[in-house]
Design a protein around this motif. Structure first.
Motif, PDB file in Angstrom:
ATOM      1  N   VAL A  74       0.796  -1.229   0.000  1.00 36.67           N
ATOM      2  CA  VAL A  74       0.000   0.000   0.000  1.00 36.67           C
ATOM      3  C   VAL A  74       0.832   1.284   0.000  1.00 36.67           C
ATOM      4  O   VAL A  74       0.259   2.371  -0.054  1.00 36.67           O
ATOM      5  CB  VAL A  74      -0.999   0.030   1.187  1.00 36.67           C
ATOM      6  CG1 VAL A  74      -2.020  -1.094   1.047  1.00 36.67           C
ATOM      7  CG2 VAL A  74      -0.285  -0.038   2.516  1.00 36.67           C
ATOM      8  N   ASN A  75       2.157   1.166   0.033  1.00 37.15           N
ATOM      9  CA  ASN A  75       2.953   2.402   0.058  1.00 37.15           C
ATOM     10  C   ASN A  75       3.774   2.594  -1.212  1.00 37.15           C
ATOM     11  O   ASN A  75       4.892   3.085  -1.181  1.00 37.15           O
ATOM     12  CB  ASN A  75       3.834   2.473   1.317  1.00 37.15           C
ATOM     13  CG  ASN A  75       4.897   1.398   1.386  1.00 37.15           C
ATOM     14  OD1 ASN A  75       4.733   0.307   0.843  1.00 37.15           O
ATOM     15  ND2 ASN A  75       5.981   1.703   2.066  1.00 37.15           N
ATOM     16  N   LEU A  76       3.178   2.254  -2.340  1.00 36.83           N
ATOM     17  CA  LEU A  76       3.764   2.557  -3.642  1.00 36.83           C
ATOM     18  C   LEU A  76       3.116   3.825  -4.186  1.00 36.83           C
ATOM     19  O   LEU A  76       1.955   4.115  -3.864  1.00 36.83           O
ATOM     20  CB  LEU A  76       3.503   1.405  -4.624  1.00 36.83           C
ATOM     21  CG  LEU A  76       4.152   0.065  -4.287  1.00 36.83           C
ATOM     22  CD1 LEU A  76       3.603  -1.024  -5.203  1.00 36.83           C
ATOM     23  CD2 LEU A  76       5.661   0.167  -4.422  1.00 36.83           C
ATOM     24  N   PRO A  77       3.830   4.584  -5.030  1.00 35.97           N
ATOM     25  CA  PRO A  77       3.193   5.762  -5.623  1.00 35.97           C
ATOM     26  C   PRO A  77       1.996   5.348  -6.495  1.00 35.97           C
ATOM     27  O   PRO A  77       1.996   4.261  -7.077  1.00 35.97           O
ATOM     28  CB  PRO A  77       4.289   6.370  -6.503  1.00 35.97           C
ATOM     29  CG  PRO A  77       5.559   5.705  -6.117  1.00 35.97           C
ATOM     30  CD  PRO A  77       5.209   4.409  -5.458  1.00 35.97           C
ATOM     31  N   GLU A  78       1.001   6.214  -6.549  1.00 38.72           N
ATOM     32  CA  GLU A  78      -0.136   5.938  -7.441  1.00 38.72           C
ATOM     33  C   GLU A  78       0.378   5.792  -8.859  1.00 38.72           C
ATOM     34  O   GLU A  78       1.302   6.479  -9.276  1.00 38.72           O
ATOM     35  CB  GLU A  78      -1.161   7.062  -7.368  1.00 38.72           C
ATOM     36  CG  GLU A  78      -1.926   7.079  -6.069  1.00 38.72           C
ATOM     37  CD  GLU A  78      -3.064   8.094  -6.064  1.00 38.72           C
ATOM     38  OE1 GLU A  78      -3.204   8.882  -7.023  1.00 38.72           O
ATOM     39  OE2 GLU A  78      -3.809   8.112  -5.079  1.00 38.72           O
ATOM     40  N   GLN A  79      -0.238   4.877  -9.607  1.00 40.18           N
ATOM     41  CA  GLN A  79       0.182   4.582 -10.979  1.00 40.18           C
ATOM     42  C   GLN A  79      -1.031   4.649 -11.886  1.00 40.18           C
ATOM     43  O   GLN A  79      -2.051   4.010 -11.601  1.00 40.18           O
ATOM     44  CB  GLN A  79       0.792   3.178 -11.014  1.00 40.18           C
ATOM     45  CG  GLN A  79       1.276   2.718 -12.343  1.00 40.18           C
ATOM     46  CD  GLN A  79       2.731   3.062 -12.560  1.00 40.18           C
ATOM     47  OE1 GLN A  79       3.446   3.367 -11.623  1.00 40.18           O
ATOM     48  NE2 GLN A  79       3.158   3.023 -13.791  1.00 40.18           N
ATOM     49  N   LYS A  80      -0.931   5.418 -12.959  1.00 42.51           N
ATOM     50  CA  LYS A  80      -2.025   5.495 -13.919  1.00 42.51           C
ATOM     51  C   LYS A  80      -1.792   4.460 -15.011  1.00 42.51           C
ATOM     52  O   LYS A  80      -0.715   4.411 -15.613  1.00 42.51           O
ATOM     53  CB  LYS A  80      -2.130   6.894 -14.516  1.00 42.51           C
ATOM     54  CG  LYS A  80      -3.392   7.091 -15.328  1.00 42.51           C
ATOM     55  CD  LYS A  80      -3.635   8.537 -15.672  1.00 42.51           C
ATOM     56  CE  LYS A  80      -4.979   8.677 -16.350  1.00 42.51           C
ATOM     57  NZ  LYS A  80      -5.284  10.055 -16.689  1.00 42.51           N
ATOM     58  N   MET A  81      -2.805   3.629 -15.236  1.00 45.79           N
ATOM     59  CA  MET A  81      -2.741   2.575 -16.245  1.00 45.79           C
ATOM     60  C   MET A  81      -4.090   2.470 -16.936  1.00 45.79           C
ATOM     61  O   MET A  81      -5.118   2.413 -16.259  1.00 45.79           O
ATOM     62  CB  MET A  81      -2.381   1.226 -15.605  1.00 45.79           C
ATOM     63  CG  MET A  81      -1.039   1.196 -14.909  1.00 45.79           C
ATOM     64  SD  MET A  81      -0.663  -0.424 -14.180  1.00 45.79           S
ATOM     65  CE  MET A  81      -1.542  -0.300 -12.622  1.00 45.79           C
TER      66      MET A  81
END
Length: 117
Positions: A74-81
């Motif tokens: 849960v502590n990864l940067p938000e990623q747009k896909m």
């Protein structure tokens, strides 16, 4: 399957940087712009997140995981896909070894938001 070699040693402090938590998958919906991604709505107890996971082709019925608890980073940067935003990563087993992946799940029900490690 032949197990992959063990990766190089890391410091325990590096491991402690990962925030892996239990969450309950409350909804699984299609990501129309992707051949692989499904959108998971995950309850972490004090909040809900959207997690994109490449499970569309791995499961005959991806919605079969609704209601199940699993582990998530849960502590990864938000990623747009594919036009959607993912707020973490499903922590599954098998994908890196070209096996049909399965969920990493607690053996007994745990409170949502419980930390692994």
């Amino acid at each position: 399957m032949t197990p992959a070699p063990i990766k190089e040693l890391i410091a325990f402090s590096d491991f402690e940087k990962l925030d892996i938590r239990v969450g309950t998958i409350t909804a699984v919906t299609d990501v129309e712009k992707s051949k692989k991604l499904m959108k998971l709505t995950v309850d972490f107890g004090d909040h809900t997140r959207t997690i994109l996971a490449g499970i569309k082709q791995e499961r005959e019925n991806p919605s079969e995981i609704e209601g199940k608890q699993a582990l998530f980073v849960v502590n990864l940067p938000e990623q747009k896909m594919a036009g959607e935003v993912s707020q973490g990563m499903l922590f599954d087993i098998g994908y890196a070894d070209k096996q049909l992946p399965c969920l990493a799940m607690p053996e007994t029900p745990m409170p949502n938001g419980s930390r692994a490690g």
